[in-house]
Scaffold this motif. Structure first.
Motif, mmCIF file in Angstrom:
data_model
loop_
_atom_site.group_PDB
_atom_site.id
_atom_site.type_symbol
_atom_site.label_atom_id
_atom_site.label_comp_id
_atom_site.label_asym_id
_atom_site.label_seq_id
_atom_site.Cartn_x
_atom_site.Cartn_y
_atom_site.Cartn_z
ATOM 1 N N ILE A 126 0.390 8.249 1.390
ATOM 2 C CA ILE A 126 -0.757 7.704 2.110
ATOM 3 C C ILE A 126 -0.514 7.863 3.597
ATOM 4 N N THR A 127 -1.582 7.721 4.379
ATOM 5 C CA THR A 127 -1.473 7.824 5.832
ATOM 6 C C THR A 127 -1.029 6.485 6.418
ATOM 7 N N SER A 128 -0.709 6.502 7.711
ATOM 8 C CA SER A 128 -0.249 5.283 8.370
ATOM 9 C C SER A 128 -1.343 4.224 8.431
ATOM 10 N N MET A 129 -2.581 4.614 8.694
ATOM 11 C CA MET A 129 -3.674 3.657 8.772
ATOM 12 C C MET A 129 -3.954 3.038 7.399
ATOM 13 N N GLU A 130 -3.871 3.840 6.365
ATOM 14 C CA GLU A 130 -4.057 3.304 5.018
ATOM 15 C C GLU A 130 -2.923 2.363 4.646
ATOM 16 N N ALA A 131 -1.710 2.653 5.123
ATOM 17 C CA ALA A 131 -0.575 1.756 4.864
ATOM 18 C C ALA A 131 -0.779 0.411 5.546
ATOM 19 N N VAL A 132 -1.291 0.436 6.761
ATOM 20 C CA VAL A 132 -1.571 -0.820 7.465
ATOM 21 C C VAL A 132 -2.633 -1.624 6.731
ATOM 22 N N ALA A 133 -3.677 -0.951 6.262
ATOM 23 C CA ALA A 133 -4.743 -1.643 5.534
ATOM 24 C C ALA A 133 -4.220 -2.258 4.241
ATOM 25 N N ARG A 134 -3.363 -1.537 3.525
ATOM 26 C CA ARG A 134 -2.812 -2.078 2.285
ATOM 27 C C ARG A 134 -1.852 -3.235 2.551
ATOM 28 N N ALA A 135 -1.047 -3.130 3.602
ATOM 29 C CA ALA A 135 -0.080 -4.192 3.910
ATOM 30 C C ALA A 135 -0.765 -5.478 4.355
ATOM 31 N N SER A 136 -1.949 -5.368 4.916
ATOM 32 C CA SER A 136 -2.643 -6.566 5.392
ATOM 33 C C SER A 136 -3.236 -7.393 4.257
ATOM 34 N N VAL A 137 -3.418 -6.798 3.078
ATOM 35 C CA VAL A 137 -4.055 -7.513 1.964
ATOM 36 C C VAL A 137 -3.236 -8.713 1.505
ATOM 37 N N PRO A 138 -1.932 -8.592 1.191
ATOM 38 C CA PRO A 138 -1.178 -9.781 0.765
ATOM 39 C C PRO A 138 -1.071 -10.851 1.846
ATOM 40 N N PHE A 139 -0.976 -10.437 3.119
ATOM 41 C CA PHE A 139 -0.932 -11.418 4.197
ATOM 42 C C PHE A 139 -2.266 -12.145 4.321
ATOM 43 N N ARG A 140 -3.361 -11.420 4.136
ATOM 44 C CA ARG A 140 -4.678 -12.061 4.186
ATOM 45 C C ARG A 140 -4.821 -13.088 3.066
ATOM 46 N N GLU A 141 -4.371 -12.737 1.860
ATOM 47 C CA GLU A 141 -4.454 -13.671 0.739
ATOM 48 C C GLU A 141 -3.613 -14.917 0.988
ATOM 49 N N PHE A 142 -2.423 -14.733 1.549
ATOM 50 C CA PHE A 142 -1.568 -15.878 1.863
ATOM 51 C C PHE A 142 -2.210 -16.778 2.906
ATOM 52 N N MET A 143 -2.738 -16.188 3.955
ATOM 53 C CA MET A 143 -3.339 -16.975 5.028
ATOM 54 C C MET A 143 -4.598 -17.695 4.554
ATOM 55 N N LEU A 144 -5.412 -17.027 3.745
ATOM 56 C CA LEU A 144 -6.609 -17.674 3.226
ATOM 57 C C LEU A 144 -6.265 -18.853 2.320
#
Length: 249
Positions: A126-144
């Motif tokens: 995957i590309t770097s931008m796609e990696a950032v988007a995927r990595a943000s998902v678990p952090f978003r779930e934790f914060m929510l």
């Protein structure tokens, strides 16, 4: 004659050295490669490393804004104040303990981000931008999961934006709402911690007043009793368990 030879040699080097060095391949400073599938752009490794080093400067802020670090360090600071200890444990010890406890609590989130984003990116899947988007998902779930609904609505009202589902909430709205909720929870835990130590201070102050020893500071007498109480109930273990349990661990 020697001077003439030196001048001629210098002219020859001036004429041929630039062209010789121009043929030596180097690392491109800026290269943009368009994607073959979706048309996204991928930057050269040099720019990626530069972006990574720049992002590391925001690591402390990200640590406080996206993990459990804020709640833990605030609780530790209130606990030290409730015990009446000004510099024991030291700030370095409290920060280190809060950091490693945060890593322990955030371990599932880190592992999910590693499997979903970092490992595919290292494998060049995957590309770097796609990696950032995927990595943000678990952090978003934790914060929510840790953000109060009223705090989230407050910052949505301040930003004058509306989101249909919690998953659509922007990071710029979610982060301050998450930190506000963390501070509220930390102060609630700190208030509960303060009560037994406050009772000890009041009892000692009342006894000293009854004995007519008004010139003696109650803190000097109550401090050993507060430390003894904290040790007898295994206070550090209770606090660690409470902080971990507040995140559902």
């Amino acid at each position: 004659m020697r001077r003439l030879f030196t001048v001629i040699t210098g002219l020859i080097l001036t004429m041929y050295l630039p062209s010789a060095f121009a043929e030596v391949p180097g690392i491109p400073a800026l290269t943009v490669t368009p994607g073959e599938v979706d048309g996204t752009q991928e930057y050269t490794v040099t720019l990626q490393i530069l972006a990574l080093m720049t992002a590391l400067t925001f690591l402390p802020a990200m640590l406080m804004m996206m993990t459990s670090f804020t709640r833990i360090i605030v609780v530790f600071a209130i606990l030290r104040q409730a015990l009446g200890l000004q510099s024991t444990p030291s700030n370095q010890i409290l920060l280190g303990l809060a950091l490693f406890l945060s890593i322990f609590i955030m371990k599932p989130v880190f592992e999910e981000a590693n499997q979903a984003a970092l490992q595919p990116y290292m494998s060049e899947e995957i590309t770097s931008m796609e990696a950032v988007a995927r990595a943000s998902v678990p952090f978003r779930e934790f914060m929510l999961a840790q953000t109060r609904e009223d705090d989230l609505m407050l910052f949505m009202r301040i930003a004058d934006v509306q989101f249909e589902t919690p998953e659509d909430v922007s990071f710029w709205v979610l982060m301050p709402a998450f930190v506000t909720s963390e501070l509220k929870t930390a102060f609630q835990i700190g208030f509960i911690l303060f009560i037994p130590f406050l009772i000890i201070d009041m009892v000692v102050a009342s006894v000293l007043m009854a004995m007519g020893m008004m010139m003696l500071s109650p803190v000097i007498i109550s401090l050993p009793f507060k430390i003894m109480l904290f040790v007898l109930v295994d206070g550090w273990a209770l606090i660690m368990v409470t902080l971990a349990a507040s995140y559902g661990i």
